[in-house]
Motif scaffolding. Structure first.
Motif, PDB file in Angstrom:
ATOM      1  N   TYR A  17       0.844  -1.186   0.000  1.00 32.96           N
ATOM      2  CA  TYR A  17       0.000   0.000   0.000  1.00 32.96           C
ATOM      3  C   TYR A  17       0.880   1.237   0.000  1.00 32.96           C
ATOM      4  CZ  TYR A  17      -3.696  -3.222   1.384  1.00 32.96           C
ATOM      5  OH  TYR A  17      -4.577  -4.263   1.425  1.00 32.96           O
ATOM      6  N   ILE A  18       0.369   2.307  -0.588  1.00 36.45           N
ATOM      7  CA  ILE A  18       1.080   3.581  -0.581  1.00 36.45           C
ATOM      8  C   ILE A  18       0.162   4.634   0.026  1.00 36.45           C
ATOM      9  CG2 ILE A  18       0.391   4.179  -2.941  1.00 36.45           C
ATOM     10  CD1 ILE A  18       3.206   5.472  -3.207  1.00 36.45           C
ATOM     11  N   VAL A  19       0.730   5.459   0.904  1.00 42.05           N
ATOM     12  CA  VAL A  19      -0.026   6.485   1.612  1.00 42.05           C
ATOM     13  C   VAL A  19       0.671   7.822   1.400  1.00 42.05           C
ATOM     14  CG1 VAL A  19      -0.824   7.266   3.871  1.00 42.05           C
ATOM     15  CG2 VAL A  19      -0.743   4.833   3.369  1.00 42.05           C
ATOM     16  N   ASP A  20      -0.103   8.840   1.060  1.00 39.85           N
ATOM     17  CA  ASP A  20       0.435  10.191   0.936  1.00 39.85           C
ATOM     18  C   ASP A  20       0.224  10.899   2.275  1.00 39.85           C
ATOM     19  OD1 ASP A  20       1.400  12.605   0.140  1.00 39.85           O
ATOM     20  OD2 ASP A  20      -0.133  12.984  -1.380  1.00 39.85           O
ATOM     21  N   ALA A  21       1.312  11.281   2.927  1.00 37.28           N
ATOM     22  CA  ALA A  21       1.237  11.880   4.258  1.00 37.28           C
ATOM     23  C   ALA A  21       1.006  13.384   4.220  1.00 37.28           C
ATOM     24  CB  ALA A  21       2.516  11.587   5.034  1.00 37.28           C
ATOM     25  N   ASN A  51       1.226 -11.328   9.660  1.00 38.95           N
ATOM     26  CA  ASN A  51       0.507 -11.333   8.393  1.00 38.95           C
ATOM     27  C   ASN A  51       0.119  -9.923   7.966  1.00 38.95           C
ATOM     28  OD1 ASN A  51      -1.422 -11.065  10.369  1.00 38.95           O
ATOM     29  ND2 ASN A  51      -2.942 -12.314   9.341  1.00 38.95           N
ATOM     30  N   GLY A  52       0.892  -8.941   8.400  1.00 33.23           N
ATOM     31  CA  GLY A  52       0.656  -7.559   8.003  1.00 33.23           C
ATOM     32  C   GLY A  52       1.173  -7.293   6.602  1.00 33.23           C
ATOM     33  N   ASP A  53       0.843  -6.130   6.089  1.00 31.69           N
ATOM     34  CA  ASP A  53       1.219  -5.753   4.734  1.00 31.69           C
ATOM     35  C   ASP A  53       2.329  -4.709   4.752  1.00 31.69           C
ATOM     36  OD1 ASP A  53      -0.719  -7.421   3.605  1.00 31.69           O
ATOM     37  OD2 ASP A  53      -2.260  -5.895   3.825  1.00 31.69           O
ATOM     38  N   HIS A  54       2.909  -4.463   3.583  1.00 29.06           N
ATOM     39  CA  HIS A  54       3.926  -3.428   3.425  1.00 29.06           C
ATOM     40  C   HIS A  54       3.241  -2.089   3.197  1.00 29.06           C
ATOM     41  CE1 HIS A  54       7.577  -5.940   3.024  1.00 29.06           C
ATOM     42  NE2 HIS A  54       6.702  -6.857   2.666  1.00 29.06           N
ATOM     43  N   VAL A  55       3.783  -1.036   3.797  1.00 30.25           N
ATOM     44  CA  VAL A  55       3.224   0.304   3.637  1.00 30.25           C
ATOM     45  C   VAL A  55       4.343   1.249   3.219  1.00 30.25           C
ATOM     46  CG1 VAL A  55       2.040   2.218   4.757  1.00 30.25           C
ATOM     47  CG2 VAL A  55       1.455  -0.118   5.373  1.00 30.25           C
ATOM     48  N   ILE A  56       4.097   1.990   2.144  1.00 31.45           N
ATOM     49  CA  ILE A  56       5.016   3.019   1.666  1.00 31.45           C
ATOM     50  C   ILE A  56       4.379   4.362   1.992  1.00 31.45           C
ATOM     51  CG2 ILE A  56       6.170   3.982  -0.348  1.00 31.45           C
ATOM     52  CD1 ILE A  56       5.598   1.194  -1.691  1.00 31.45           C
ATOM     53  N   PRO A 138       1.923  -0.820  -5.691  1.00 29.21           N
ATOM     54  CA  PRO A 138       1.175  -0.607  -4.447  1.00 29.21           C
ATOM     55  C   PRO A 138      -0.191   0.022  -4.703  1.00 29.21           C
ATOM     56  CG  PRO A 138       2.887   1.041  -4.681  1.00 29.21           C
ATOM     57  CD  PRO A 138       3.065   0.077  -5.813  1.00 29.21           C
ATOM     58  N   GLU A 139      -1.152  -0.377  -3.876  1.00 29.82           N
ATOM     59  CA  GLU A 139      -2.490   0.209  -3.926  1.00 29.82           C
ATOM     60  C   GLU A 139      -2.480   1.510  -3.131  1.00 29.82           C
ATOM     61  OE1 GLU A 139      -5.634  -2.447  -2.714  1.00 29.82           O
ATOM     62  OE2 GLU A 139      -4.356  -4.162  -3.187  1.00 29.82           O
ATOM     63  N   VAL A 140      -3.210   2.498  -3.608  1.00 30.62           N
ATOM     64  CA  VAL A 140      -3.269   3.790  -2.926  1.00 30.62           C
ATOM     65  C   VAL A 140      -4.278   3.696  -1.785  1.00 30.62           C
ATOM     66  CG1 VAL A 140      -3.825   6.230  -3.178  1.00 30.62           C
ATOM     67  CG2 VAL A 140      -2.650   5.021  -5.020  1.00 30.62           C
ATOM     68  N   LEU A 141      -3.839   4.091  -0.601  1.00 29.78           N
ATOM     69  CA  LEU A 141      -4.715   4.128   0.573  1.00 29.78           C
ATOM     70  C   LEU A 141      -5.011   5.576   0.915  1.00 29.78           C
ATOM     71  CD1 LEU A 141      -3.457   1.612   3.273  1.00 29.78           C
ATOM     72  CD2 LEU A 141      -5.567   1.555   2.019  1.00 29.78           C
ATOM     73  N   THR A 142      -6.259   5.875   1.164  1.00 32.67           N
ATOM     74  CA  THR A 142      -6.630   7.205   1.643  1.00 32.67           C
ATOM     75  C   THR A 142      -7.405   7.035   2.940  1.00 32.67           C
ATOM     76  OG1 THR A 142      -8.635   7.144   0.307  1.00 32.67           O
ATOM     77  CG2 THR A 142      -6.726   8.254  -0.643  1.00 32.67           C
TER      78      THR A 142
END
Length: 150
Positions: A17-21, A51-56, A138-142
């Motif tokens: 997942y990718i998150v814009d801070a 079993n967590g995911d990667h976060v960018i 990565p999927e975009v998370l908002t």
């Protein structure tokens, strides 16, 4: 009687997942990211498995603090030698290394054991928009900001 099904290590699938801070509150962003790193957002969450995911996280330098925390909040570190207490305000830390603000906030929300350290390795924080993980798609998370749910 129903039994709890546990997931095997070979069945764990890690997503990216990718998150814009930019414009996000530090604490609210950190809690959501820590939840994803632990895997609590999955239906097959197992406390003793990683079993967590990667976060960018991108744009770490644009994260926000509420109130006067930018000038009043202080990070402490001690070298364990006499007179070895080191202090940094958020403003100074942002100039030196803005990624450490989010990394520290998220790390302290994870378990303080081997599993927590392994989950923390799945966090990737960057200053600016560029990151080297485009190949993982990565999927975009908002996240909904406080007050925006009207």
């Amino acid at each position: 009687m129903k039994q709890t099904t546990l997931i095997a290590a070979k069945d764990i699938k890690k997503n990216w997942y990718i998150v814009d801070a930019a414009g996000q509150n530090v604490g609210r962003l950190s809690t959501e990211v820590a939840r994803i790193l632990r895997g609590k957002h999955k239906v097959d969450f197992t406390p003793h498995m990683n079993n967590g995911d990667h976060v960018i996280i991108i744009n770490a330098e644009k994260v926000l603090f509420t109130g006067k925390k930018e000038s009043d909040k202080t990070y402490y570190h001690h070298s364990m030698h006499p007179g070895g207490l080191r202090r940094r305000t958020v403003a100074v830390q942002r100039e030196l290394d803005a990624t450490k603000i989010l990394e520290r906030s998220i790390r302290l929300m994870l378990p303080k054991n081997v599993q927590g350290r392994n989950q923390f390795r799945a966090l990737h924080v960057f200053v600016g928009e560029n990151h080297p993980y485009a190949a993982q798609k990565p999927e975009v998370l908002t996240f909904v900001k406080k007050g925006d749910n009207k």
